[in-house]
Design an enzyme around this catalytic site. Structure first.
Site, short mmCIF file in Angstrom:
data_model
loop_
_atom_site.label_atom_id
_atom_site.label_comp_id
_atom_site.label_asym_id
_atom_site.label_seq_id
_atom_site.Cartn_x
_atom_site.Cartn_y
_atom_site.Cartn_z
N LYS A 168 -10.75 -1.66 -42.17
CA LYS A 168 -10.75 -1.57 -40.70
C LYS A 168 -11.60 -2.72 -40.19
CE LYS A 168 -9.37 1.48 -37.49
NZ LYS A 168 -8.20 2.38 -37.50
N GLY A 173 -3.06 9.45 -24.07
CA GLY A 173 -2.79 8.02 -24.21
C GLY A 173 -1.54 7.75 -25.04
N VAL A 231 -0.70 8.10 -28.13
CA VAL A 231 -0.20 9.18 -28.99
C VAL A 231 0.06 10.43 -28.15
CG1 VAL A 231 -0.74 10.69 -30.94
CG2 VAL A 231 -1.44 8.29 -31.02
P1 NAD Z 1 -5.40 5.63 -26.38
O1 NAD Z 1 -6.61 4.82 -26.15
O2 NAD Z 1 -4.06 5.09 -26.01
O3 NAD Z 1 -5.53 7.07 -25.67
C1 NAD Z 1 -6.68 7.83 -25.65
C2 NAD Z 1 -6.67 8.69 -24.39
O4 NAD Z 1 -7.78 9.58 -24.44
C3 NAD Z 1 -6.79 7.87 -23.10
O5 NAD Z 1 -5.80 8.30 -22.17
C4 NAD Z 1 -8.20 8.21 -22.61
O6 NAD Z 1 -8.30 8.17 -21.20
C5 NAD Z 1 -8.38 9.61 -23.15
N1 NAD Z 1 -9.77 10.05 -23.31
C6 NAD Z 1 -10.84 9.32 -23.72
N2 NAD Z 1 -11.94 10.09 -23.73
C7 NAD Z 1 -11.55 11.33 -23.36
C8 NAD Z 1 -12.24 12.57 -23.18
N3 NAD Z 1 -13.55 12.70 -23.40
N4 NAD Z 1 -11.52 13.64 -22.77
C9 NAD Z 1 -10.20 13.54 -22.52
N5 NAD Z 1 -9.51 12.39 -22.67
C10 NAD Z 1 -10.17 11.31 -23.08
O7 NAD Z 1 -5.43 5.99 -27.96
P2 NAD Z 1 -4.22 6.50 -28.85
O8 NAD Z 1 -3.54 5.34 -29.48
O9 NAD Z 1 -3.42 7.51 -28.09
O10 NAD Z 1 -5.02 7.23 -30.03
C11 NAD Z 1 -5.63 8.48 -29.82
C12 NAD Z 1 -6.48 8.83 -31.04
O11 NAD Z 1 -5.63 8.90 -32.19
C13 NAD Z 1 -7.57 7.80 -31.37
O12 NAD Z 1 -8.69 8.48 -31.91
C14 NAD Z 1 -6.93 6.94 -32.45
O13 NAD Z 1 -7.91 6.35 -33.29
C15 NAD Z 1 -6.12 7.98 -33.19
N6 NAD Z 1 -4.97 7.42 -33.91
C16 NAD Z 1 -4.02 6.71 -33.24
C17 NAD Z 1 -2.94 6.18 -33.92
C18 NAD Z 1 -1.84 5.42 -33.21
O14 NAD Z 1 -0.76 5.25 -33.78
N7 NAD Z 1 -2.06 4.97 -31.96
C19 NAD Z 1 -2.81 6.39 -35.30
C20 NAD Z 1 -3.79 7.14 -35.96
C21 NAD Z 1 -4.87 7.65 -35.25
#
Ligand code: NAD
Length: 391
Positions: free
Chosen positions: A108, A209, A211
């Site tokens: 990472k 977000g 996901v």
């Molecule tokens: P993103 O940044 O697109 O979305 C995150 C969302 O969470 C945002 O809308 C944000 O406003 C919201 N948020 C932040 N803090 C918050 C809180 N305290 N309460 C409520 N909402 C809150 O990220 P993503 O790509 O959707 O990923 C989400 C999680 O999944 C992350 O932890 C990421 O590491 C993990 N993940 C993502 C992927 C992927 O394919 N994108 C793969 C594996 C793991």
């Protein structure tokens, strides 16, 4: 594969002409310094004063193949916060890759910068030059704060990139992670209630977000009773109206009375402060590093809350980007079948944990360790970077 740390001599580059020089393939002012961390193959601090880059690349383990993992861009308050984050995330990638049997290792990177104001093409290209110097033992992709367009910029200085907006590339991993998480929620319901049916099940989702927005669509059509939360109140209102969902403020969502709590935002949310107040029967979400410490898995078990280990349930995006590096090229039907089977992997982990009277997190870690010890799923052929072959 070159695992040697390369320390680049500082090259004085005039600031105003930097992007032109980069486009012409001239050198960056990179400094790459090794940070010794026990249990990690390589941890490298990367700086380039000319472009204001401070980053860390952590390569935890390459037993099963080159380290694969995203680039997180985040304004960490302190260098040590960034270091702690990248160490936890890269280790999680080792476990995720081992369980998903993708033939990659765990790595990472973090760039210490505000993605809204400090992310420049020069900064991303300088970072790419550092990745290139590692000779392919770390392959990068998008993560929080880093879009697929940003990855395209990183590609200008390194070929060791996946998930580009390109015809031969897997693109955005979000929809695949969302489907894998949906299958993981089904497995959790099956284990809890004997049926994976979503109808009338209260499902509380934290984070809408990349996901979360795809996931709630699947949950809605499967008949779930949705409770949503996001710190972005405009987004929350819009999604709640679209799906006829109830909402909770960000400081209340973890306390939601529900069948399954689905964290899709931040890590470290299950800790000594939050676990006593949980009112869910199961936890199954995409967020990385949901447990503050490994010991919190036992605390969840003691409260009789079934936990889907994050590095198992959220492997959909990894399975998708890994498919891009296959010799024959990327075909979405291939990762789809693998992502669908996250249900079966989780059911097996739930069964092992029950049989061994251990937490589901311990059972998943044991599975990853077993595969690492015996080299199960080890890469035989080197990855093929198709974006490098066809422009
Ligand atoms: P993103 O940044 O697109 O979305 C995150 C969302 O969470 C945002 O809308 C944000 O406003 C919201 N948020 C932040 N803090 C918050 C809180 N305290 N309460 C409520 N909402 C809150 O990220 P993503 O790509 O959707 O990923 C989400 C999680 O999944 C992350 O932890 C990421 O590491 C993990 N993940 C993502 C992927 C992927 O394919 N994108 C793969 C594996 C793991």
């Amino acid at each position: 594969m070159n695992r040697q740390l390369l320390v680049e001599k500082t090259v004085k580059t005039p600031k105003k002409r930097l992007s032109t020089l980069i486009q012409e393939g001239k050198k960056f002012s990179l400094q790459m310094e090794k940070i010794a961390v026990e249990g990690y193959e390589q941890v490298i601090k990367v700086t380039d004063k000319n472009v204001g880059l401070t980053a860390i690349i952590a390569i935890h383990d390459t037993t099963l193949g080159p380290a694969l993992g995203g680039i997180r861009i985040y304004p960490y308050a302190k260098f040590n916060d960034a270091l702690e984050d990248v160490l936890r995330l890269s280790k999680g990638m080792t476990h995720k890759s081992a369980v998903a049997e993708v033939g990659y290792g765990g790595g990472k990177s973090v760039i210490i910068a505000d993605p809204k104001t400090e992310k420049t093409p020069e900064l991303l290209m300088a970072f790419g030059a550092a990745v290139e110097k590692l000779g392919g033992c770390y392959i990068c992709a998008e993560d929080v704060g880093c879009t697929t367009e940003d990855v395209k910029t990183v590609r200008r200085s390194t070929k060791y990139v996946v998930g580009l907006p390109h015809a031969k590339s897997s693109g955005d991993p979000g929809p695949f992670t969302a489907w894998g998480t949906f299958r993981g929620i089904q497995a959790t319901l099956k284990q809890l209630f004997g049926s994976k049916k979503m109808e009338k099940r209260a499902i509380a989702v934290q984070g809408l977000g990349n996901v979360g927005k795809h996931l709630i669509d699947h949950l809605y059509w499967a008949g779930a009773d949705l409770i949503l939360s996001d710190i972005d109140s405009v987004l929350l209102k819009k999604m709640a109206a679209k799906y006829g969902a109830r909402t909770l403020p960000p400081d209340q969502i973890l306390k939601a009375e529900c069948d399954v709590l689905v964290p899709c935002a931040l890590g470290g949310i299950f800790n000594d402060q939050t676990i006593p107040f949980l009112r869910c029967k199961g936890i199954a979400g995409s967020a990385n590093n949901q447990l503050l410490k490994d010991s919190h898995a036992k605390a969840l078990r003691d409260r009789n809350i079934l936990y889907a280990p994050d590095f198992v349930i959220n492997a959909g995006g990894l399975l998708n980007v890994a498919a891009e590096l296959e010799e024959g090229g990327y075909y979405p039907a291939q990762p789809r079948a693998k992502v669908h089977r996250i249900y079966d992997t989780l059911m097996a982990i739930y069964e092992i944990a029950t049989r061994n009277k251990e937490s589901t997190h311990e059972a998943a870690l044991a599975l990853a360790s077993y595969r690492l010890k015996y080299g199960i799923g080890k890469r035989v052929l080197p990855p093929t970077f198709h974006h490098n072959i066809e422009k």
